[in-house]
Motif scaffolding. Structure first.
Motif, PDB file in Angstrom:
ATOM      1  N   SER A   1       0.812  -1.213   0.000  1.00 25.45           N
ATOM      2  CA  SER A   1       0.000   0.000   0.000  1.00 25.45           C
ATOM      3  C   SER A   1       0.849   1.268   0.000  1.00 25.45           C
ATOM      4  O   SER A   1       0.307   2.374   0.089  1.00 25.45           O
ATOM      5  N   SER A   2       2.159   1.136  -0.128  1.00 29.91           N
ATOM      6  CA  SER A   2       3.032   2.306  -0.115  1.00 29.91           C
ATOM      7  C   SER A   2       2.995   3.023  -1.459  1.00 29.91           C
ATOM      8  O   SER A   2       2.610   2.435  -2.475  1.00 29.91           O
ATOM      9  N   PRO A   3       3.404   4.296  -1.512  1.00 29.75           N
ATOM     10  CA  PRO A   3       3.433   5.027  -2.786  1.00 29.75           C
ATOM     11  C   PRO A   3       4.283   4.341  -3.852  1.00 29.75           C
ATOM     12  O   PRO A   3       3.988   4.460  -5.045  1.00 29.75           O
ATOM     13  N   THR A   4       5.329   3.645  -3.435  1.00 29.78           N
ATOM     14  CA  THR A   4       6.206   2.992  -4.414  1.00 29.78           C
ATOM     15  C   THR A   4       5.717   1.599  -4.797  1.00 29.78           C
ATOM     16  O   THR A   4       6.410   0.887  -5.517  1.00 29.78           O
ATOM     17  N   GLY A   5       4.530   1.226  -4.359  1.00 26.24           N
ATOM     18  CA  GLY A   5       3.988  -0.075  -4.760  1.00 26.24           C
ATOM     19  C   GLY A   5       3.742  -0.155  -6.255  1.00 26.24           C
ATOM     20  O   GLY A   5       3.895  -1.214  -6.864  1.00 26.24           O
ATOM     21  N   ILE A   6       3.331   0.976  -6.846  1.00 23.08           N
ATOM     22  CA  ILE A   6       3.143   1.070  -8.298  1.00 23.08           C
ATOM     23  C   ILE A   6       3.927   2.273  -8.791  1.00 23.08           C
ATOM     24  O   ILE A   6       3.702   3.399  -8.332  1.00 23.08           O
ATOM     25  N   THR A   7       4.853   2.057  -9.707  1.00 21.89           N
ATOM     26  CA  THR A   7       5.648   3.154 -10.258  1.00 21.89           C
ATOM     27  C   THR A   7       5.511   3.184 -11.779  1.00 21.89           C
ATOM     28  O   THR A   7       5.367   2.148 -12.422  1.00 21.89           O
ATOM     29  N   GLY A   8       5.552   4.409 -12.326  1.00 22.75           N
ATOM     30  CA  GLY A   8       5.512   4.573 -13.773  1.00 22.75           C
ATOM     31  C   GLY A   8       4.131   4.680 -14.360  1.00 22.75           C
ATOM     32  O   GLY A   8       3.975   4.585 -15.589  1.00 22.75           O
ATOM     33  N   PHE A   9       3.090   4.903 -13.529  1.00 22.24           N
ATOM     34  CA  PHE A   9       1.726   5.039 -14.022  1.00 22.24           C
ATOM     35  C   PHE A   9       1.061   6.282 -13.423  1.00 22.24           C
ATOM     36  O   PHE A   9       1.192   6.549 -12.232  1.00 22.24           O
ATOM     37  N   PHE A  10       0.320   6.996 -14.270  1.00 26.47           N
ATOM     38  CA  PHE A  10      -0.533   8.068 -13.767  1.00 26.47           C
ATOM     39  C   PHE A  10      -1.705   7.472 -12.990  1.00 26.47           C
ATOM     40  O   PHE A  10      -2.096   6.329 -13.205  1.00 26.47           O
ATOM     41  N   GLY A  11      -2.260   8.257 -12.082  1.00 23.78           N
ATOM     42  CA  GLY A  11      -3.414   7.814 -11.319  1.00 23.78           C
ATOM     43  C   GLY A  11      -3.076   7.010 -10.084  1.00 23.78           C
ATOM     44  O   GLY A  11      -3.969   6.584  -9.357  1.00 23.78           O
ATOM     45  N   THR A  12      -1.788   6.800  -9.828  1.00 23.74           N
ATOM     46  CA  THR A  12      -1.343   6.063  -8.653  1.00 23.74           C
ATOM     47  C   THR A  12      -0.951   7.043  -7.543  1.00 23.74           C
ATOM     48  O   THR A  12      -1.024   8.262  -7.713  1.00 23.74           O
ATOM     49  N   LEU A  13      -0.510   6.527  -6.412  1.00 24.68           N
ATOM     50  CA  LEU A  13      -0.102   7.399  -5.315  1.00 24.68           C
ATOM     51  C   LEU A  13       1.085   8.268  -5.704  1.00 24.68           C
ATOM     52  O   LEU A  13       1.175   9.424  -5.296  1.00 24.68           O
ATOM     53  N   LEU A  14       1.990   7.713  -6.530  1.00 21.54           N
ATOM     54  CA  LEU A  14       3.097   8.526  -7.025  1.00 21.54           C
ATOM     55  C   LEU A  14       2.679   9.396  -8.206  1.00 21.54           C
ATOM     56  O   LEU A  14       3.245  10.469  -8.430  1.00 21.54           O
ATOM     57  N   ASN A  15       1.710   8.906  -8.991  1.00 20.61           N
ATOM     58  CA  ASN A  15       1.206   9.634 -10.151  1.00 20.61           C
ATOM     59  C   ASN A  15       2.347  10.106 -11.054  1.00 20.61           C
ATOM     60  O   ASN A  15       2.399  11.261 -11.479  1.00 20.61           O
ATOM     61  N   ASP A  16       3.267   9.184 -11.363  1.00 24.53           N
ATOM     62  CA  ASP A  16       4.488   9.598 -12.058  1.00 24.53           C
ATOM     63  C   ASP A  16       4.545   9.220 -13.531  1.00 24.53           C
ATOM     64  O   ASP A  16       5.516   9.585 -14.198  1.00 24.53           O
ATOM     65  N   GLY A  17       3.548   8.520 -14.067  1.00 21.63           N
ATOM     66  CA  GLY A  17       3.519   8.235 -15.504  1.00 21.63           C
ATOM     67  C   GLY A  17       4.829   7.633 -16.024  1.00 21.63           C
ATOM     68  O   GLY A  17       5.732   7.333 -15.253  1.00 21.63           O
ATOM     69  N   PRO A  18       4.911   7.408 -17.334  1.00 19.62           N
ATOM     70  CA  PRO A  18       3.948   7.801 -18.381  1.00 19.62           C
ATOM     71  C   PRO A  18       2.880   6.764 -18.687  1.00 19.62           C
ATOM     72  O   PRO A  18       2.083   6.947 -19.598  1.00 19.62           O
ATOM     73  N   GLY A  19       2.863   5.653 -17.963  1.00 22.42           N
ATOM     74  CA  GLY A  19       1.867   4.626 -18.237  1.00 22.42           C
ATOM     75  C   GLY A  19       0.473   5.048 -17.812  1.00 22.42           C
ATOM     76  O   GLY A  19       0.299   5.868 -16.900  1.00 22.42           O
ATOM     77  N   THR A  20      -0.549   4.464 -18.461  1.00 19.75           N
ATOM     78  CA  THR A  20      -1.937   4.790 -18.140  1.00 19.75           C
ATOM     79  C   THR A  20      -2.765   3.521 -18.003  1.00 19.75           C
ATOM     80  O   THR A  20      -2.474   2.496 -18.628  1.00 19.75           O
ATOM     81  N   ALA A  21      -3.807   3.598 -17.191  1.00 20.41           N
ATOM     82  CA  ALA A  21      -4.765   2.507 -17.035  1.00 20.41           C
ATOM     83  C   ALA A  21      -6.164   3.092 -17.152  1.00 20.41           C
ATOM     84  O   ALA A  21      -6.457   4.139 -16.554  1.00 20.41           O
ATOM     85  N   SER A  22      -7.034   2.429 -17.909  1.00 20.22           N
ATOM     86  CA  SER A  22      -8.381   2.953 -18.121  1.00 20.22           C
ATOM     87  C   SER A  22      -9.288   2.718 -16.921  1.00 20.22           C
ATOM     88  O   SER A  22     -10.302   3.399 -16.758  1.00 20.22           O
ATOM     89  N   GLY A  23      -8.934   1.753 -16.072  1.00 23.62           N
ATOM     90  CA  GLY A  23      -9.765   1.424 -14.923  1.00 23.62           C
ATOM     91  C   GLY A  23      -9.230   1.997 -13.634  1.00 23.62           C
ATOM     92  O   GLY A  23      -8.289   2.802 -13.611  1.00 23.62           O
ATOM     93  N   ALA A  24      -9.816   1.563 -12.533  1.00 25.91           N
ATOM     94  CA  ALA A  24      -9.435   2.050 -11.212  1.00 25.91           C
ATOM     95  C   ALA A  24      -8.084   1.484 -10.789  1.00 25.91           C
ATOM     96  O   ALA A  24      -7.656   0.424 -11.246  1.00 25.91           O
ATOM     97  N   VAL A  25      -7.425   2.220  -9.894  1.00 24.61           N
ATOM     98  CA  VAL A  25      -6.146   1.787  -9.324  1.00 24.61           C
ATOM     99  C   VAL A  25      -6.356   1.425  -7.861  1.00 24.61           C
ATOM    100  O   VAL A  25      -6.972   2.190  -7.102  1.00 24.61           O
ATOM    101  N   HIS A  26      -5.860   0.250  -7.469  1.00 20.90           N
ATOM    102  CA  HIS A  26      -5.982  -0.220  -6.086  1.00 20.90           C
ATOM    103  C   HIS A  26      -4.602  -0.600  -5.570  1.00 20.90           C
ATOM    104  O   HIS A  26      -3.924  -1.443  -6.162  1.00 20.90           O
TER     105      HIS A  26
END
Length: 312
Positions: A68-93
């Motif tokens: 559940s940490s911010p670095t759990g998902i890296t390289g995607f918008f819409g996440t806790l880091l919101n650092d892109g450039p990847g995108t997902a059309s659905g919700a982020v959990h």
């Protein structure tokens, strides 16, 4: 007074038959899809992490079940880091209850697929093969695919393929998995005992259910399916994962090739969906049939009442 009784099927009996059919439906409805309601929302689900480099595109949700940490998902918008450039059309959990439930459903799905047994045993390299629907066990090797694998549904819109991979799933660069001659009810499942590695520019089809991790080279395209890892990470480099309706594929409307099989609610031995011709017209919905039965009963009563009055 003379009452006339018209011959033919009694609409009351017809309605009774329809009611019995409807009463039977909930029993059949106890069957659930192989991918549970939460799990099927994800295009990608990792456990420890999901990492990305480049403009990866996901059609569907994105999540990690155990971080559940911010670095759990890296390289995607819409996440806790919101650092892109990847995108997902659905919700982020990220490590929430929804993702944890999905991971439990992933474990249940792998267990259920394992109950199907080994099926037909194949060698390590699937290149050049055309496979009918069924269950297959694929031996481990340096690679499992160096060329083109064709999955031919034979005109069954509910065709399914299960690949039991006791160890790893590995594809070489520019490999292709094509799905043809099937439809919206089809399903393809890669049940991987440890980890999956897709080589650069691979075009892949089906749901990867990996016990550990999934790694993708550059420009990999899961044109219809999902990347689901139970205990490890999922990594991307400018890739595509499409868990949507897969328009333009050999299984358009299939929700990421998640059909073909159902299992008892809560787990158990999967059961194949009934054969359905790709070009077949869908049958009327059961509630529509029930409504038609009630209408027939109403018309019959009106006619019967008119017949009685005419003979009084």
């Amino acid at each position: 007074m003379h009452l006339t009784r018209k011959h033919g099927m009694n609409p009351i009996k017809l309605v009774g038959t329809l009611l019995v059919a409807l009463a039977w439906m909930p029993v059949q409805g106890w069957a659930a899809p192989i991918l549970g309601a939460q799990l099927s929302d994800f295009a990608v689900l990792g456990a420890s992490a999901v990492t990305n480099t480049g403009p990866t595109t996901l059609t569907g949700g994105l999540g990690v079940s155990n971080n559940s940490s911010p670095t759990g998902i890296t390289g995607f918008f819409g996440t806790l880091l919101n650092d892109g450039p990847g995108t997902a059309s659905g919700a982020v959990h990220q490590g929430d209850a929804f993702a944890l439930t999905a991971d439990a459903q992933l474990s249940a799905a792998m267990t259920s697929l394992g109950l199907l047994g080994p099926g037909t045993t194949l060698g390590a390299d699937l290149s050049g093969m055309t496979l009918a629907p069924g269950v297959y066990t694929v031996a481990a090797g340096v690679t499992n695919l160096t060329g083109v694998l064709t999955l031919d549904g034979g005109g069954n819109a509910n065709a399914f393929w299960v690949f039991q991979m006791p160890s790893t799933l590995i594809t070489s660069s520019s490999s292709i998995v094509n799905v043809i001659n099937t439809g919206a009810g089809a399903g393809v499942y890669w049940d991987v005992g440890s980890s999956a590695t897709l080589g650069s520019s691979t075009t892949f089809s089906g749901n990867i259910l990996a016990s550990t991790s999934i790694s993708m080279g550059s420009s990999v395209n899961i044109s219809c399916g999902r990347a689901l890892a139970h205990t490890g990470a999922v990594t991307f480099i400018n890739d595509v994962v499409n868990a949507g309706d897969c328009a333009g594929s050999g299984a358009a409307g299939s929700n990421g090739l998640s059909g073909g099989l159902s299992m008892p609610d809560g787990g158990g031995l999967p059961v194949a969906l009934p054969f359905s011709e790709v070009s077949a017209v869908p049958e009327p919905a059961p509630l529509s049939l029930f409504g038609a039965g009630l209408l027939a009963l109403f018309v019959w009563k009106r006619k019967n009442a008119g017949s009685r009055s005419s003979h009084m």
